[in-house]
Enzyme design. Structure first.
Site, PDB file in Angstrom:
ATOM      1  N   ASP A 185     128.273  39.359  -7.442  1.00 58.49           N
ATOM      2  CA  ASP A 185     127.554  38.827  -6.283  1.00 58.49           C
ATOM      3  C   ASP A 185     126.458  39.807  -5.926  1.00 58.49           C
ATOM      4  O   ASP A 185     126.552  40.993  -6.227  1.00 58.49           O
ATOM      5  CB  ASP A 185     128.486  38.650  -5.086  1.00 58.49           C
ATOM      6  CG  ASP A 185     128.730  39.975  -4.372  1.00 58.49           C
ATOM      7  OD1 ASP A 185     128.115  40.211  -3.305  1.00 58.49           O
ATOM      8  OD2 ASP A 185     129.515  40.798  -4.888  1.00 58.49           O
ATOM      9  N   ASP A 198     134.236  39.141   1.573  1.00 61.47           N
ATOM     10  CA  ASP A 198     134.463  40.587   1.515  1.00 61.47           C
ATOM     11  C   ASP A 198     135.302  40.972   2.732  1.00 61.47           C
ATOM     12  O   ASP A 198     135.588  40.144   3.594  1.00 61.47           O
ATOM     13  CB  ASP A 198     133.143  41.353   1.466  1.00 61.47           C
ATOM     14  CG  ASP A 198     132.292  41.151   2.722  1.00 61.47           C
ATOM     15  OD1 ASP A 198     132.786  40.566   3.706  1.00 61.47           O
ATOM     16  OD2 ASP A 198     131.132  41.588   2.719  1.00 61.47           O
ATOM     17  N   SER A 199     135.686  42.236   2.818  1.00 64.29           N
ATOM     18  CA  SER A 199     136.634  42.642   3.865  1.00 64.29           C
ATOM     19  C   SER A 199     135.970  43.275   5.073  1.00 64.29           C
ATOM     20  O   SER A 199     136.627  43.538   6.075  1.00 64.29           O
ATOM     21  CB  SER A 199     137.621  43.656   3.291  1.00 64.29           C
ATOM     22  OG  SER A 199     136.930  44.847   2.943  1.00 64.29           O
ATOM     23  N   GLY A 200     134.664  43.535   4.981  1.00 72.29           N
ATOM     24  CA  GLY A 200     133.997  44.323   6.013  1.00 72.29           C
ATOM     25  C   GLY A 200     133.859  45.780   5.614  1.00 72.29           C
ATOM     26  O   GLY A 200     133.201  46.555   6.294  1.00 72.29           O
ATOM     27  N   GLY A 210     131.709  50.187  -4.731  1.00 69.03           N
ATOM     28  CA  GLY A 210     131.056  51.481  -4.626  1.00 69.03           C
ATOM     29  C   GLY A 210     129.988  51.750  -5.654  1.00 69.03           C
ATOM     30  O   GLY A 210     129.576  52.899  -5.831  1.00 69.03           O
ATOM     31  N   ASP A 233     138.398  48.543   2.267  1.00 70.23           N
ATOM     32  CA  ASP A 233     138.155  49.799   1.561  1.00 70.23           C
ATOM     33  C   ASP A 233     136.999  50.535   2.199  1.00 70.23           C
ATOM     34  O   ASP A 233     136.349  50.036   3.115  1.00 70.23           O
ATOM     35  CB  ASP A 233     137.845  49.530   0.088  1.00 70.23           C
ATOM     36  CG  ASP A 233     136.499  48.817  -0.091  1.00 70.23           C
ATOM     37  OD1 ASP A 233     136.117  48.029   0.815  1.00 70.23           O
ATOM     38  OD2 ASP A 233     135.842  49.024  -1.111  1.00 70.23           O
ATOM     39  N   CYS A 243     115.352  25.073 -13.338  1.00 69.96           N
ATOM     40  CA  CYS A 243     115.224  24.739 -11.917  1.00 69.96           C
ATOM     41  C   CYS A 243     114.205  23.622 -11.769  1.00 69.96           C
ATOM     42  O   CYS A 243     113.065  23.774 -12.207  1.00 69.96           O
ATOM     43  CB  CYS A 243     114.790  25.968 -11.118  1.00 69.96           C
ATOM     44  SG  CYS A 243     114.445  25.633  -9.394  1.00 69.96           S
TER      45      CYS A 243
END
Length: 392
Positions: free
Chosen positions: A287, A108-110, A237, A162, A327
């Site tokens: 995610d 992600d970009s932060g 968002g 963003d 699992c």
């Protein structure tokens, strides 16, 4: 010469990521595809485990590679920038080598930290000034800096910087924020095109649709994002406190605009039911920290519903955690044993629960893919949603 080499390499591989649409479900907008990066192929729909600080919490790398086998994992730009820092990551040869994971990675970009650090940040047109949660030091993220940091981290897929608006959010603020995100995207694109590659593989930039829960803003943002003609598109968002119905409505609005021949990534979503409902709307990638975070608190997701393993009702239940077979740990340990581990606060309990939840999430999206390819996703999805609703 080095600069010319970087430019030449970028010209050859700028669009090295390849998206191949394989099937559409006849009764929904669900689709199955492959997404090829320089570190491997991703089969969609896909859930991406979150590896915030160069590790997926509560899980050993060996189990991640050999048992869960996700096609792609995430790293967090904000956390990796603070610790270990870009200098260490560059010296290691990038995040893949640093953490010993050779499959695809997305960072992600932060921008989400802009949302989550609301008490310790200030947003301006230039970027965001924020206070570190570690030592209180101040830092500035601009669109250009976010791209440069992600270049150093070295993920295959990097996100545009963003602003994620809170929920609820008034219309005027949502519009102002969305427009700023669009201006920031232009700067991200320019930075991505001008900065040299840090490693010998290409990084693909994903733009992000914003607009809060306002349908007209979401449509405007989706049209703007689509017009940039980048190789893929993301929806941000959402899953920030709004009702699920509003999330689905906004996702539907956006997917109707975003091009069908490019992957769609819904960020930070969500519960198993959220995944299936959004796959039905045309989303390819997801995610969320939910499976790992909830596992550490004793909440297990299963095909029959949600289990709080801390409840006394499981004290004498010696049946497997789950008998579905997705699992291996589920057949090795009983519910009673797992409850005991949580009761005495043994670390193994959180590890088993994390392995279970991540295995279930990956099993769920892979089953969804099988049903999309078979043309039976719609009816299977409806059955699974009903099955997963109970709290056991």
């Amino acid at each position: 010469m080095r600069r010319l080499y970087y430019l030449f390499m970028r010209t050859l591989s700028l669009h090295s990521m390849k998206f191949t649409l394989l099937a559409n479900d006849p009764s929904t907008a669900a689709r199955a595809a492959t997404l090829t990066t320089d570190h491997g192929t991703i089969e969609t729909p896909i859930f991406m485990p979150v590896g915030t600080a160069a590790t997926v919490k509560g899980i050993h790398q060996r189990e991640l590679k050999n048992d869960i086998k996700p096609d792609i994992i995430l790293g967090n730009t904000y956390h990796l920038y603070l610790r270990p820092g870009t200098k260490i990551l560059e010296e290691a040869g990038g995040l893949h080598k640093f953490m010993g994971w050779q499959g695809p990675i997305l960072t992600d970009s932060g921008g989400y930290q802009v949302y989550s650090l609301s008490a310790n940040r200030k947003i301006k047109e230039e970027g965001v000034k924020f206070k570190s949660h570690i030592d209180g030091s101040y830092h500035v993220f601009t669109p250009e800096r976010a791209i440069k940091i992600q270049r150093s981290i070295g993920a295959d897929i990097i996100m545009a910087f963003d602003e994620c608006t809170p929920y609820p959010c008034d219309y005027r603020y949502a519009k102002t924020s969305m427009e700023r995100t669009h201006r920031w995207l232009k700067r991200c694109i320019e930075a991505h095109q001008s900065l040299p590659m840090s490693y010998d593989y290409e990084q693909t930039l994903f733009p992000i649709v914003q607009g809060s829960t306002y349908a007209d803003l979401r449509k405007i943002s989706a049209e703007f994002i689509a017009a940039q003609d980048l190789p893929a598109n993301a929806i941000g968002g959402l899953s920030v406190g709004e009702p699920a119905e509003e999330m689905y409505a906004m996702t539907d609005e956006v997917c109707a605009v975003l091009p069908e021949d490019k992957p769609r990534y819904l960020m930070g979503v969500g519960t198993p039911i959220n995944l299936l409902e959004n796959i039905a709307l045309g989303v390819d990638m997801f995610d969320c920290v939910l499976p790992t975070r909830n596992a550490r608190n004793g909440m297990l997701f299963t095909a029959e519903g949600t289990i709080n393993i801390k409840n006394k009702k499981w004290e004498n239940d010696f049946s497997p955690i789950d008998s579905s077979g997705y699992c291996y740990a589920d057949t090795d340990y009983s519910k009673a044993y797992l409850r005991h581990l949580f009761t005495v606060n043994e670390m193994l309990g959180k590890q088993i629960a994390t392995l279970h939840n991540l295995s279930f999430y990956l099993w769920l999206v892979r089953e969804a893919r099988k049903h999309i390819l078979a043309g039976t996703f719609g009816s299977w999805k409806n059955k699974m949603v009903r099955q997963m609703e109970p709290r056991l």
